[in-house]
Design an enzyme around this catalytic site. Structure first.
Site, PDB file in Angstrom:
ATOM      1  N   TYR A  52       0.802  -1.226   0.000  1.00  0.00           N
ATOM      2  CA  TYR A  52       0.000   0.000   0.000  1.00  0.00           C
ATOM      3  C   TYR A  52       0.841   1.284   0.000  1.00  0.00           C
ATOM      4  O   TYR A  52       0.295   2.381  -0.126  1.00  0.00           O
ATOM      5  CB  TYR A  52      -0.902   0.035   1.242  1.00  0.00           C
ATOM      6  N   HIS A  57      -4.572   5.878  -1.835  1.00  0.00           N
ATOM      7  CA  HIS A  57      -5.287   5.848  -0.549  1.00  0.00           C
ATOM      8  C   HIS A  57      -4.358   6.141   0.629  1.00  0.00           C
ATOM      9  O   HIS A  57      -4.821   6.444   1.727  1.00  0.00           O
ATOM     10  CB  HIS A  57      -5.928   4.469  -0.369  1.00  0.00           C
ATOM     11  N   TYR A 101      -5.354  -0.289  10.124  1.00  0.00           N
ATOM     12  CA  TYR A 101      -5.990  -0.253   8.817  1.00  0.00           C
ATOM     13  C   TYR A 101      -7.035   0.865   8.806  1.00  0.00           C
ATOM     14  O   TYR A 101      -7.538   1.299   9.836  1.00  0.00           O
ATOM     15  CB  TYR A 101      -6.603  -1.597   8.425  1.00  0.00           C
ATOM     16  N   ASN A 103     -10.158   1.333   8.068  1.00  0.00           N
ATOM     17  CA  ASN A 103     -11.526   1.235   8.603  1.00  0.00           C
ATOM     18  C   ASN A 103     -11.626   1.323  10.116  1.00  0.00           C
ATOM     19  O   ASN A 103     -12.721   1.468  10.662  1.00  0.00           O
ATOM     20  CB  ASN A 103     -12.180  -0.071   8.146  1.00  0.00           C
ATOM     21  N   ASP A 128      -7.228  11.163   1.721  1.00  0.00           N
ATOM     22  CA  ASP A 128      -7.428  11.309   0.274  1.00  0.00           C
ATOM     23  C   ASP A 128      -8.879  11.642  -0.013  1.00  0.00           C
ATOM     24  O   ASP A 128      -9.764  11.361   0.803  1.00  0.00           O
ATOM     25  CB  ASP A 128      -7.029  10.016  -0.443  1.00  0.00           C
ATOM     26  N   ASN A 149     -13.969   5.759   4.618  1.00  0.00           N
ATOM     27  CA  ASN A 149     -14.097   4.837   5.749  1.00  0.00           C
ATOM     28  C   ASN A 149     -13.241   5.239   6.952  1.00  0.00           C
ATOM     29  O   ASN A 149     -13.610   4.978   8.099  1.00  0.00           O
ATOM     30  CB  ASN A 149     -13.744   3.417   5.314  1.00  0.00           C
TER      31      ASN A 149
END
Length: 224
Positions: A52, A57, A101, A103, A128, A149
């Site tokens: 990632y 993101h 993470y 969420n 973002d 999220n």
């Protein structure tokens, strides 16, 4: 004459009694109040993992990484995330990359706000935004999660949306049904070329928030 003298002493005693009722503020308490108001929690949102690192993101991580390097500080593994710290113009900036993470970002944000005694008005969240053209800057003192999220979870955990967020535009140049692939995809060549200048401005924004205040920062940088 005796009554007049008695009144003088009576008045003096009342004044002394009133003074003694004033709460005493010790020096260490003054320093604590000042230190709290001069501490800022800067949260870059993203996902952990090598896959990632260069994704759209993860612009929140990328911005705080850039600022940490610029200020000569390093991130260290801490509870619920990685933390770096630097001082600028008498302010302390705590940079946080949650490892929960995206969420579940709110859990880390709340923990470090409580741990470092950060007031809500000194919280600054970087994320973002698909609804803004690439590199566009939008700083707001509050607002909805906009379908993000990370912000959604922060709003839920903190039970408020009254905190400053810095939205970095990543545009919406993706085909129907490809939003996830786009958001979790790498920057294209044009974006990679433009990113360094955008990261510099983002670093200026963070320091401006802590020194010049929210209103001045919005006036100076929104739309820049």
């Amino acid at each position: 004459m005796i009554k007049w003298i008695s009144n003088i002493f009576s008045s003096t005693k009342k004044e002394d009694h009133t003074d003694s009722m004033k709460p005493e503020v010790h020096e260490h308490q003054k320093n604590n109040i000042e230190s709290v108001s001069n501490k800022f929690l800067i949260v870059g949102l993203g996902n952990i993992g090598a896959e990632y690192v260069n994704t759209r993101h993860n612009i929140g991580f990328k911005i705080v990484d850039h600022l940490a390097k610029k200020e000569g500080t390093q991130f260290e593994t801490a509870k619920l995330g990685s933390l770096a710290q630097f001082k600028f113009k008498g302010r302390t900036f705590l940079l946080l990359k949650p490892n929960t993470y995206m969420n579940l970002s709110g859990k880390a944000v709340q923990y470090w706000m409580d741990k470092k005694n950060i007031p809500l008005e000194n919280l600054f969240v970087i994320t973002d935004d698909l609804n803004l053209p690439f590199g566009t800057i939008r700083i707001k003192p509050k607002g909805s999660d906009g379908g993000h999220n990370g912000l959604k979870n922060i709003n839920l955990i903190l039970n408020t949306n009254q905190y400053t967020r810095f939205r970095f535009g990543i545009s919406d140049e993706f085909k129907k049904g490809k939003q996830v692939d786009y958001v979790l995809g790498d920057w294209d060549d044009n974006e990679k070329t433009a990113l360094p200048e955008r990261l510099e401005i983002a670093s200026e924004i963070i320091k401006s928030f802590g020194t010049a205040g929210l209103e001045n920062t919005m006036t100076a940088y929104n739309g820049k």
